[in-house]
Scaffold this motif. Structure first.
Motif, PDB file in Angstrom:
ATOM      1  N   CYS A   1       0.813  -1.210   0.000  1.00  0.00           N
ATOM      2  CA  CYS A   1       0.000   0.000   0.000  1.00  0.00           C
ATOM      3  C   CYS A   1       0.850   1.266   0.000  1.00  0.00           C
ATOM      4  N   VAL A   2       2.101   1.157   0.359  1.00  0.00           N
ATOM      5  CA  VAL A   2       2.978   2.323   0.416  1.00  0.00           C
ATOM      6  C   VAL A   2       3.340   2.796  -0.987  1.00  0.00           C
ATOM      7  N   HIS A   3       3.407   1.897  -1.945  1.00  0.00           N
ATOM      8  CA  HIS A   3       3.763   2.243  -3.322  1.00  0.00           C
ATOM      9  C   HIS A   3       2.727   3.195  -3.898  1.00  0.00           C
ATOM     10  N   LYS A   4       3.172   4.318  -4.423  1.00  0.00           N
ATOM     11  CA  LYS A   4       2.293   5.333  -4.981  1.00  0.00           C
ATOM     12  C   LYS A   4       2.287   5.218  -6.507  1.00  0.00           C
ATOM     13  N   PRO A   5       1.136   5.030  -7.120  1.00  0.00           N
ATOM     14  CA  PRO A   5       1.091   4.957  -8.581  1.00  0.00           C
ATOM     15  C   PRO A   5       1.331   6.334  -9.201  1.00  0.00           C
ATOM     16  N   PRO A   6       1.730   6.399 -10.461  1.00  0.00           N
ATOM     17  CA  PRO A   6       1.940   7.701 -11.090  1.00  0.00           C
ATOM     18  C   PRO A   6       0.630   8.468 -11.197  1.00  0.00           C
ATOM     19  N   THR A   7       0.700   9.799 -11.074  1.00  0.00           N
ATOM     20  CA  THR A   7      -0.507  10.618 -11.187  1.00  0.00           C
ATOM     21  C   THR A   7      -0.741  11.089 -12.613  1.00  0.00           C
ATOM     22  N   ALA A   8       0.277  11.026 -13.439  1.00  0.00           N
ATOM     23  CA  ALA A   8       0.157  11.510 -14.819  1.00  0.00           C
ATOM     24  C   ALA A   8      -0.571  10.503 -15.695  1.00  0.00           C
ATOM     25  N   THR A   9      -1.210  11.026 -16.727  1.00  0.00           N
ATOM     26  CA  THR A   9      -1.808  10.198 -17.753  1.00  0.00           C
ATOM     27  C   THR A   9      -0.793  10.103 -18.884  1.00  0.00           C
ATOM     28  N   PHE A  10      -0.468   8.892 -19.309  1.00  0.00           N
ATOM     29  CA  PHE A  10       0.576   8.736 -20.324  1.00  0.00           C
ATOM     30  C   PHE A  10       0.443   7.407 -21.041  1.00  0.00           C
ATOM     31  N   TYR A  11       1.112   7.304 -22.162  1.00  0.00           N
ATOM     32  CA  TYR A  11       1.331   6.029 -22.842  1.00  0.00           C
ATOM     33  C   TYR A  11       2.654   6.146 -23.594  1.00  0.00           C
ATOM     34  N   ILE A  12       3.351   5.050 -23.686  1.00  0.00           N
ATOM     35  CA  ILE A  12       4.627   5.035 -24.380  1.00  0.00           C
ATOM     36  C   ILE A  12       4.376   5.374 -25.848  1.00  0.00           C
ATOM     37  N   GLY A  13       5.128   6.346 -26.353  1.00  0.00           N
ATOM     38  CA  GLY A  13       4.979   6.768 -27.742  1.00  0.00           C
ATOM     39  C   GLY A  13       4.253   8.095 -27.898  1.00  0.00           C
ATOM     40  N   MET A  14       3.643   8.624 -26.820  1.00  0.00           N
ATOM     41  CA  MET A  14       2.950   9.903 -26.946  1.00  0.00           C
ATOM     42  C   MET A  14       3.971  11.029 -27.105  1.00  0.00           C
ATOM     43  N   THR A  15       3.551  12.130 -27.715  1.00  0.00           N
ATOM     44  CA  THR A  15       4.453  13.259 -27.919  1.00  0.00           C
ATOM     45  C   THR A  15       4.567  14.075 -26.640  1.00  0.00           C
ATOM     46  N   GLU A  16       5.647  14.841 -26.540  1.00  0.00           N
ATOM     47  CA  GLU A  16       5.849  15.700 -25.368  1.00  0.00           C
ATOM     48  C   GLU A  16       4.727  16.732 -25.265  1.00  0.00           C
ATOM     49  N   GLU A  17       4.327  17.313 -26.382  1.00  0.00           N
ATOM     50  CA  GLU A  17       3.258  18.314 -26.394  1.00  0.00           C
ATOM     51  C   GLU A  17       1.951  17.717 -25.861  1.00  0.00           C
ATOM     52  N   GLU A  18       1.611  16.517 -26.302  1.00  0.00           N
ATOM     53  CA  GLU A  18       0.397  15.845 -25.841  1.00  0.00           C
ATOM     54  C   GLU A  18       0.483  15.542 -24.342  1.00  0.00           C
TER      55      GLU A  18
END
Length: 83
Positions: free
Chosen positions: A14-31
């Motif tokens: 339960c201590v492990h914190k999942p990432p808060t960002a929405t992402f997928y491998i291959g997305m652009t930096e702007e997106e």
């Protein structure tokens, strides 16, 4: 003994914190920046100190060296890794 071990594993898990960002491998930096504009995502200040061609990273904490910090690494404007 087994009960104590199971409780300990549940607490550690339960201590492990999942990432808060929405992402997928291959997305652009702007997106990535646009989709996560309501999250606390910071362009990594180390990018200006260590100049590595075409690599930019973002993190979820202003403190770059925070051990629990997720780092999003872009190479040539494409998300390549999250760690």
């Amino acid at each position: 003994m087994i009960r104590s071990l199971i409780i300990l594993l549940l607490i550690v898990g339960c201590v492990h914190k999942p990432p808060t960002a929405t992402f997928y491998i291959g997305m652009t930096e702007e997106e990535f920046v646009e989709v996560n504009k309501n999250h606390s995502i910071y362009k990594n200040s180390v990018n200006e100190i260590i100049i590595i061609k075409d690599i930019i990273s973002y993190n979820e904490d202003e403190n770059v060296w925070n051990k629990n910090n997720y780092v999003y690494t872009f190479q040539k404007d494409t998300l390549k890794s999250v760690h």
